[in-house]
Write an enzyme that holds these catalytic residues in place. Sequence first.
Site, mmCIF file in Angstrom:
data_model
loop_
_atom_site.group_PDB
_atom_site.id
_atom_site.type_symbol
_atom_site.label_atom_id
_atom_site.label_comp_id
_atom_site.label_asym_id
_atom_site.label_seq_id
_atom_site.Cartn_x
_atom_site.Cartn_y
_atom_site.Cartn_z
ATOM 1 C CE1 TYR A 88 -2.913 -3.201 0.395
ATOM 2 C CE2 TYR A 88 -4.416 -1.341 0.281
ATOM 3 C CZ TYR A 88 -4.169 -2.697 0.169
ATOM 4 O OH TYR A 88 -5.185 -3.537 -0.204
ATOM 5 C CE LYS B 116 3.366 -16.645 -6.006
ATOM 6 N NZ LYS B 116 2.875 -17.916 -6.570
ATOM 7 C CG ASP C 47 -0.154 -19.227 -6.299
ATOM 8 O OD1 ASP C 47 0.075 -19.493 -5.105
ATOM 9 O OD2 ASP C 47 0.670 -19.428 -7.204
ATOM 10 C CG ASP D 109 -8.144 -5.198 0.015
ATOM 11 O OD1 ASP D 109 -9.299 -5.328 0.454
ATOM 12 O OD2 ASP D 109 -7.780 -4.215 -0.653
ATOM 13 C CG ASP E 267 -13.492 -7.769 -1.917
ATOM 14 O OD1 ASP E 267 -13.491 -7.442 -0.723
ATOM 15 O OD2 ASP E 267 -13.746 -6.978 -2.844
#
Length: 358
Positions: free
Chosen positions: A131, A184, A217, A241, A245
Amino acid sequence: MNLAVLPGDGIGPEITRAALLVLEHLTRALSLDLTIEVHEIGLAALQRTGTTLPVAVLDACRRADGVILGPVSTASYPPREQGGVNASAALRIELDLFANIRPSRTREGLQHWSRTPMDLVIVRENTEGFYADRNMYSGSGELMPTPDLALSIRRISAAASTRIARAAFELAGARRRHVTAVHKVNVLSVTEGLFLREVRAVARAHPDITYDEQLVDSMAALLVREASRFDVIVTTNMFGDILSDEAAELSGSLGLAASINFGERHCMAQAQHGSAPDIQGQNRANPTSLILSSAMLLDWLGRRHRQENFSAARRLVEQAVDAVLGDPAKRTADLGGTQSTTAFASELCREIDARASR
Ligand code: NAD
């Protein structure tokens, strides 16, 4: 207890009105000691005051026991120098709201898109990661050395990783005692490696909690295939984030997705979704997300200030939401129903009143 309520942009004012109505009914039904101050932010505040987040509102949030923030249309804001301040980011930074707690669960009788029923919580680090506004002492985490080359810098620190891991293990202790770290590390071995090093250290201090790890992933696929296998998921800012969703939509709709952001001293309720400008002003947004988020805030306040009736308020809202959503005739459009935002909120309040008086 005093709440600062910031309705925001787009569908923000509509769903905030619904959440305020629910709070009014809860206050009466459970004798909550609750006062509410509503403050203007967003595009309306920009027009009147020249900024989307007036300093006085920020100060009011600092003073309040809790904050309810409606979604903000950040994509339509002018640059910061022209008054476009992302209230969501600013409050997370200013109030040091490091933990973003995002539960998603399927509900009896309500269609879901996940192949299995699910009941999980994504614990997302809020103060660093990919961010741009959260990473630098001075300047932005994004830069452009030439017109054809753009870079972004992601910060991952041991301190932030440790405190988000502690929040996840504490939460798991009160649930099904299982934490999954999502990462990751295969391609970001240094930053993700540091994150995992700290989470593993916290995991060693909690031998009673099952701990495992998953690449981000494959996690996206596993959520669709078998979300029931996860309990608490801890991860860095951007992954959290995106996955939250996905989890919310899999549980039925993004409009159901509740969340709180908390730190050592402050807590802010916030819908997971955005300001949905495509349905703004039509009285058809699903207000469940902000209502459940507000209920989570009440529970946080209840535990912090040892006021059991505030935690009872969350349980009451969850039960009432389950009951109302269980009836197809009472659902909003995102769930295939025909109810308006205001009709749904009134139905929910009727259910709350009925349950409180039993
Ligand atoms: P969005 O979440 O606003 O909308 C995505 C889709 O979901 C849209 O079709 C929308 O109609 C639907 N939707 C979202 N919430 C709903 C609800 N409660 N009921 C019914 N349907 C709902 O995402 P977007 O369109 O990518 O972003 C719109 C704006 O919101 C942008 O300005 C973006 O920057 C901002 N945003 C703000 C926040 C925040 O305030 N925390 C978060 C995400 C996006």
